[in-house]
Design an enzyme around this catalytic site. Sequence first.
Site, PDB file in Angstrom:
ATOM      1  N   CYS A 172    -110.145  -6.982 -15.091  1.00 37.71           N
ATOM      2  CA  CYS A 172    -111.059  -6.561 -16.233  1.00 37.71           C
ATOM      3  C   CYS A 172    -111.075  -7.406 -16.969  1.00 37.71           C
ATOM      4  O   CYS A 172    -112.235  -7.319 -17.843  1.00 37.71           O
ATOM      5  CB  CYS A 172    -110.222  -5.556 -16.714  1.00 37.71           C
ATOM      6  SG  CYS A 172    -109.940  -3.546 -15.331  1.00 37.71           S
ATOM      7  N   ASP A 207     -82.818   1.881  11.427  1.00 39.01           N
ATOM      8  CA  ASP A 207     -82.544   3.151  11.424  1.00 39.01           C
ATOM      9  C   ASP A 207     -83.645   4.128  12.275  1.00 39.01           C
ATOM     10  O   ASP A 207     -84.734   3.600  12.839  1.00 39.01           O
ATOM     11  CB  ASP A 207     -82.752   3.845   9.850  1.00 39.01           C
ATOM     12  CG  ASP A 207     -83.770   3.980   9.129  1.00 39.01           C
ATOM     13  OD1 ASP A 207     -84.868   2.559   9.617  1.00 39.01           O
ATOM     14  OD2 ASP A 207     -84.989   4.258   8.189  1.00 39.01           O
ATOM     15  N   CYS A 259    -106.809  -2.572 -19.716  1.00 42.66           N
ATOM     16  CA  CYS A 259    -106.141  -3.779 -18.467  1.00 42.66           C
ATOM     17  C   CYS A 259    -106.419  -4.871 -18.769  1.00 42.66           C
ATOM     18  O   CYS A 259    -107.583  -5.580 -19.016  1.00 42.66           O
ATOM     19  CB  CYS A 259    -106.367  -3.457 -17.011  1.00 42.66           C
ATOM     20  SG  CYS A 259    -106.020  -4.614 -15.489  1.00 42.66           S
ATOM     21  N   HIS A 306    -106.891  -6.008  -8.536  1.00 43.58           N
ATOM     22  CA  HIS A 306    -106.868  -4.763  -9.952  1.00 43.58           C
ATOM     23  C   HIS A 306    -105.476  -3.461  -9.673  1.00 43.58           C
ATOM     24  O   HIS A 306    -104.833  -3.735 -10.698  1.00 43.58           O
ATOM     25  CB  HIS A 306    -107.965  -3.710 -10.343  1.00 43.58           C
ATOM     26  CG  HIS A 306    -107.672  -2.709 -11.035  1.00 43.58           C
ATOM     27  ND1 HIS A 306    -107.605  -3.183 -12.952  1.00 43.58           N
ATOM     28  CD2 HIS A 306    -107.859  -1.557 -10.900  1.00 43.58           C
ATOM     29  CE1 HIS A 306    -107.491  -1.692 -13.231  1.00 43.58           C
ATOM     30  NE2 HIS A 306    -108.148  -0.720 -11.839  1.00 43.58           N
ATOM     31  N   ASP A 334     -88.644  -5.099   6.142  1.00 42.39           N
ATOM     32  CA  ASP A 334     -88.288  -4.077   6.572  1.00 42.39           C
ATOM     33  C   ASP A 334     -87.725  -4.440   8.151  1.00 42.39           C
ATOM     34  O   ASP A 334     -88.120  -4.882   8.397  1.00 42.39           O
ATOM     35  CB  ASP A 334     -89.596  -2.843   6.439  1.00 42.39           C
ATOM     36  CG  ASP A 334     -90.637  -3.408   6.552  1.00 42.39           C
ATOM     37  OD1 ASP A 334     -90.930  -3.887   7.605  1.00 42.39           O
ATOM     38  OD2 ASP A 334     -91.865  -2.704   7.020  1.00 42.39           O
ATOM     39  N   CYS A 353    -106.042  -7.500 -16.802  1.00 48.16           N
ATOM     40  CA  CYS A 353    -106.465  -8.198 -15.279  1.00 48.16           C
ATOM     41  C   CYS A 353    -106.796  -8.733 -14.769  1.00 48.16           C
ATOM     42  O   CYS A 353    -108.183  -9.050 -15.354  1.00 48.16           O
ATOM     43  CB  CYS A 353    -106.006  -7.582 -13.770  1.00 48.16           C
ATOM     44  SG  CYS A 353    -107.779  -6.363 -13.122  1.00 48.16           S
ATOM     45  N   ASP A 390     -91.473   0.959  -2.999  1.00 43.95           N
ATOM     46  CA  ASP A 390     -93.346  -0.021  -2.588  1.00 43.95           C
ATOM     47  C   ASP A 390     -93.627   1.050  -1.575  1.00 43.95           C
ATOM     48  O   ASP A 390     -93.754   2.196  -1.539  1.00 43.95           O
ATOM     49  CB  ASP A 390     -92.257  -1.126  -1.039  1.00 43.95           C
ATOM     50  CG  ASP A 390     -92.185  -0.082   0.003  1.00 43.95           C
ATOM     51  OD1 ASP A 390     -92.598  -0.631   0.780  1.00 43.95           O
ATOM     52  OD2 ASP A 390     -90.951   0.973   0.062  1.00 43.95           O
TER      53      ASP A 390
END
Length: 377
Positions: free
Chosen positions: A314, A143, A309, A340, A89, A311, A271
């Site tokens: 999990c 900006d 899940c 997670h 950014d 992941c 994001d």
Amino acid sequence: MFRVIKTEGAARRGEFICPHGTAQTPVFMNVGTQGAIKGAVSALDLEELGCQIELSNTYHLHLRPGDDVVRQLGGLHRFMRWDGPMLTDSGGFQVFSLAGLRKITEEGVTFSSHIDGKRIFMGPEESMRIQSNLGSDVAMAFDECVENPAPYDYAKASCERTLRWLGRCKIEHDKLNSLPDCVNSGQVLFGINQGATYEDLRVWHMKETAKIDCGGYAIGGLAVGEPTEVMYRIVEAVEPHMPADKPRYLMGVGTPSNIIEAVARGIDFFDCVMPARNARHGKLFTWQGALNIKNERFKLDDRPIDPGCGCPVCRNFSRAYLRHLFVSGEMLAMRLAVMHNLFFYNELTRRIRDALDGGQFAAFRSEYAQRLADRAD
């Protein structure tokens, strides 16, 4: 650099190609503010969590360790060991959040470092030079992000100045990319739409911004306190004026439901610090809604956070264990919780892409947009 593969209503399924790889869109970018995910998650973890694009912060890295240091060490990809696409950014949001510590002029902003109070100047050219030193694949234009609500006259003057700043960013960015020692000569510039919550300003500013050839275009200055319905209304007003052949990025958004609804309104990039920040406080996202893992009711719950899940958390740990870690103040609690939640967000956008591929996004939206906003049982 970007192609739309198919559409369903305003929703788009696309592909973003850059020097460090290809990202399938819609995509959620994992926020590594200072070159690391808060919660003891490194770049080496991100691939397993399904991350496609990592996002870092120009302002913070300029202050520490210094963008010149990062450049000498080969750029931010090499510094933090992330080999995939990266967006930085502009530093604008952080600078303008220092309301009592900064002064805005046509040239740029003079502000005081939040670390040691040192006076620093940043304008369009400085932001481009910092991001060039970092070597990201996407550099965001410098900006001004105004508060919501903002007086109409101030919002108008601010987005006019942001447009002039984009012109300066474009000139400086092109010059830096042409230098033989550029860290990443394939870096592209994204312009940013502003105009507070005034539809006429937003539409005018987007039309003018689109006249400056950028690699993509973002909608900034939302998700800063305005009602969700207002955010959706602004996106709906701006989207028809965003170039159809370039990626569209809704900055700082948001909840799982926000993402689904914004995809339905034509957005490609997202994001937000929410998944990591909420995780560090014990709020975890599941396909049945969100839950607070620190609640007493999970003391003897040997199920994974989300039985559906896949992941690494999990697959290996129970709700009871996660609760124990939080109650005990163990650092591992934050790491596992952040892993997670990031996996969940990346999986969310993967499922959105799959739904678009199969022509089933409307059904996906109907099933999950509200469910993911609720609390899990």
